[in-house]
Design an enzyme around this catalytic site. Structure first.
Site, PDB file in Angstrom:
ATOM      1  N   TYR A  51      48.771  48.405  38.323  1.00  0.00           N
ATOM      2  CA  TYR A  51      48.066  48.676  39.567  1.00  0.00           C
ATOM      3  C   TYR A  51      48.757  47.886  40.689  1.00  0.00           C
ATOM      4  O   TYR A  51      49.042  46.692  40.522  1.00  0.00           O
ATOM      5  CB  TYR A  51      46.605  48.237  39.407  1.00  0.00           C
ATOM      6  CG  TYR A  51      45.812  48.345  40.675  1.00  0.00           C
ATOM      7  CD1 TYR A  51      45.462  49.591  41.183  1.00  0.00           C
ATOM      8  CD2 TYR A  51      45.413  47.216  41.367  1.00  0.00           C
ATOM      9  CE1 TYR A  51      44.737  49.696  42.355  1.00  0.00           C
ATOM     10  CE2 TYR A  51      44.687  47.313  42.539  1.00  0.00           C
ATOM     11  CZ  TYR A  51      44.357  48.560  43.029  1.00  0.00           C
ATOM     12  OH  TYR A  51      43.643  48.650  44.187  1.00  0.00           O
ATOM     13  N   ARG A 109      25.055  31.473  43.603  1.00  0.00           N
ATOM     14  CA  ARG A 109      26.463  31.593  43.167  1.00  0.00           C
ATOM     15  C   ARG A 109      26.568  31.278  41.678  1.00  0.00           C
ATOM     16  O   ARG A 109      27.316  31.915  40.945  1.00  0.00           O
ATOM     17  CB  ARG A 109      27.373  30.654  43.976  1.00  0.00           C
ATOM     18  CG  ARG A 109      28.754  30.483  43.329  1.00  0.00           C
ATOM     19  CD  ARG A 109      29.812  29.847  44.216  1.00  0.00           C
ATOM     20  NE  ARG A 109      29.341  28.785  45.059  1.00  0.00           N
ATOM     21  CZ  ARG A 109      28.993  27.560  44.643  1.00  0.00           C
ATOM     22  NH1 ARG A 109      29.066  27.231  43.369  1.00  0.00           N
ATOM     23  NH2 ARG A 109      28.546  26.657  45.498  1.00  0.00           N
ATOM     24  N   ASP A 167      43.610  45.174  31.219  1.00  0.00           N
ATOM     25  CA  ASP A 167      42.897  45.855  32.310  1.00  0.00           C
ATOM     26  C   ASP A 167      42.466  47.216  31.748  1.00  0.00           C
ATOM     27  O   ASP A 167      43.297  48.093  31.512  1.00  0.00           O
ATOM     28  CB  ASP A 167      43.847  46.004  33.505  1.00  0.00           C
ATOM     29  CG  ASP A 167      43.194  46.698  34.696  1.00  0.00           C
ATOM     30  OD1 ASP A 167      42.204  47.423  34.497  1.00  0.00           O
ATOM     31  OD2 ASP A 167      43.703  46.520  35.817  1.00  0.00           O
ATOM     32  N   LYS A 178      35.565  51.489  39.844  1.00  0.00           N
ATOM     33  CA  LYS A 178      36.045  52.793  39.373  1.00  0.00           C
ATOM     34  C   LYS A 178      35.023  53.443  38.432  1.00  0.00           C
ATOM     35  O   LYS A 178      33.926  53.736  38.847  1.00  0.00           O
ATOM     36  CB  LYS A 178      37.417  52.613  38.732  1.00  0.00           C
ATOM     37  CG  LYS A 178      38.378  51.712  39.539  1.00  0.00           C
ATOM     38  CD  LYS A 178      38.785  52.280  40.887  1.00  0.00           C
ATOM     39  CE  LYS A 178      39.473  51.255  41.782  1.00  0.00           C
ATOM     40  NZ  LYS A 178      40.625  50.574  41.210  1.00  0.00           N
TER      41      LYS A 178
HETATM   42  C1  LIG Z   1      41.351  49.357  41.479  1.00  0.00           C
HETATM   43  C2  LIG Z   1      42.039  48.680  40.369  1.00  0.00           C
HETATM   44  C3  LIG Z   1      42.177  47.287  40.330  1.00  0.00           C
HETATM   45  C4  LIG Z   1      41.682  46.392  41.465  1.00  0.00           C
HETATM   46  O1  LIG Z   1      40.310  46.411  41.580  1.00  0.00           O
HETATM   47  P1  LIG Z   1      39.524  46.234  42.979  1.00  0.00           P
HETATM   48  O2  LIG Z   1      38.108  46.437  42.585  1.00  0.00           O
HETATM   49  O3  LIG Z   1      40.055  47.269  43.913  1.00  0.00           O
HETATM   50  O4  LIG Z   1      39.828  44.858  43.453  1.00  0.00           O
HETATM   51  C5  LIG Z   1      42.804  46.728  39.249  1.00  0.00           C
HETATM   52  N1  LIG Z   1      43.296  47.482  38.239  1.00  0.00           N
HETATM   53  C6  LIG Z   1      43.197  48.821  38.253  1.00  0.00           C
HETATM   54  C7  LIG Z   1      43.769  49.603  37.114  1.00  0.00           C
HETATM   55  C8  LIG Z   1      42.583  49.470  39.308  1.00  0.00           C
HETATM   56  O5  LIG Z   1      42.510  50.798  39.324  1.00  0.00           O
END
Ligand SMILES: *Cc1c(COP(=O)(O)O)cnc(C)c1O
Length: 398
Positions: free
Chosen positions: A114, A53, A187, A212
């Site tokens: 999101y 961890r 983000d 993504k």
């Molecule tokens: C998918 C996504 C998240 C969340 O991420 P996870 O890996 O699904 O927890 C946060 N911000 C954006 C813009 C996303 O597309």
């Protein structure tokens, strides 16, 4: 460690940053290191690894790589604060950053987030940490500046936003944060560092859902935080270990592997993005197209300033509301109707019913997430095939 020179380009970094052949075997890809614990020669004497961890070599390779791609210059030191931190998911990364804030602090955030981020903010951390959230249209920096007060501990933006693809001026947001002594975070999931590097505009922390574009193949869930600030890096490393929402070694490996091709994938996503957006904009059954690479985009000038391309995400409103969008979504063939984005395969979705169902209906209406709205994630199939697919599905809409 491969020696990265300042002049080395993005794809060179994707493949070599933070990585070197395994010192024992010469393996070009790092081994997936599953061991949960590491042998010590004498109590407290070890090779820098105690428990997985806290320290994992495969995770470190991925963290070094993404830190370098986002422009963090921090180096590996005794407490391994090189600026990148990998988590089990994007939301786990955000949750850990929120753990950095004092209880009852205020967070100023983009209003068009999101859906899962919005849910974590409003339905979890407002209750468990007393955090207060004020949502503003961050594409207007004055609204952000006006919302910041003495209790504000974080400014959180997404750009382009999801799903309305509003572009937020990162340098302006960073300046507001610096002026008020407030941490700024972006983000960067929709762009990836191939298109936009928020740290270079003065933002303190970059976050990704590496599920993504970074992973890129729709086969792994993960998240990262990156900073170039050494004190913050030390705190994030402490929180990553203390909260424990770490990414596993196999998932770290898949992220590292996926990111090797990030440069060429993003170029292709964006090449198709502008072609499809242009076609949609000229189509009589489409009311409105939002794509940062189109001159019609409300913040096109800012997009040109801080983004290398318009990216692979397009939002469009079909004339004819829910009936039209339902028929269209049932008629596409190469575009798969699914949540998520950023993979090699093209995806399409209906934000009001799918990704943004957890956003209250009144807020959705205010943001323009109506029933005719569809969101495209352009994959890397042949662009002509994708355009033909969309054109054919539109012909089914009456
Ligand atoms: C998918 C996504 C998240 C969340 O991420 P996870 O890996 O699904 O927890 C946060 N911000 C954006 C813009 C996303 O597309």
């Amino acid at each position: 460690m491969a020696h990265i020179e300042p002049h080395h380009g993005f794809s060179t970094r994707c493949i070599h940053a933070g990585q070197s052949p395994d010192p024992v075997t010469g393996a070009v890809m790092p081994p997936v290191s599953f061991s949960s614990t590491y042998a010590q020669s004498s109590p407290g004497e070890h090779a820098g690894f105690e428990y997985s961890r806290s320290h994992n070599p495969t995770r470190y390779a991925w963290e070094r790589c993404i830190a370098r791609l986002e422009g963090s210059e921090l180096n590996e030191s005794d407490d391994v604060t090189y600026g990148g931190f990998a988590f089990a998911s994007g939301l786990a990364a955000i949750a850990t950053l929120l753990d950095h804030l004092p209880a009852n602090a205020k967070v100023v955030a983009s209003d068009d987030l999101y859906g899962g981020t919005h849910r974590l903010f409003r339905q979890v951390r407002a209750r468990s940490a007393g955090l207060r959230f004020e949502f503003v249209d961050a594409s207007d920096p004055n609204q952000v500046a006006d919302a910041v007060d003495a209790e504000t501990a974080l400014i959180w933006v997404e750009t382009p936003t999801n799903p309305m693809l509003k572009v937020v001026d990162l340098a302006a947001i960073a300046a507001i944060g610096k002026e008020h002594g407030v941490l700024t975070a972006c983000d960067n999931t929709f762009c990836s560092p191939a298109i936009q590097q928020p740290l270079t505009h003065g933002i303190d922390v970059v976050m990704h859902s590496s599920t993504k574009y970074l992973g890129g193949h729709s086969d792994v869930v993960g998240g990262v935080l990156v900073t170039g600030n050494p004190e913050l890096a030390t705190k994030l490393r402490f929180l990553q270990n203390s909260v424990g929402a770490v990414i596993g070694p196999m998932d770290a490996y898949l992220n590292l592997r996926g990111t090797k091709t990030l440069g060429i994938r993003m170029a292709r996503h964006a090449e198709t993005g502008i072609k499809l957006a242009t076609m949609l904009e000229a189509h009589p059954k489409v009311e409105r197209v939002v794509y940062p690479g189109l001159a019609s985009h409300p913040q096109h000038a800012i997009a040109q300033k801080q983004m290398r391309s318009g990216g692979g995400m397009i939002t469009a409103t079909l004339a004819g509301g829910l009936d039209a969008s339902r028929t269209f979504l049932e008629s596409v063939n190469l575009f798969t109707l699914a949540e998520s984005l950023g993979g090699v395969e093209s995806l399409i979705e209906h934000p009001a019913i799918m990704t943004h169902a957890s956003v209250p209906a009144a807020d959705r209406a205010a943001l323009g997430i109506d029933d005719g709205l569809v969101r495209f994630s352009c994959g890397i199939e042949e662009a002509d095939d994708l355009l033909e697919d969309v054109d054919h599905a539109l012909s089914k809409v009456s």
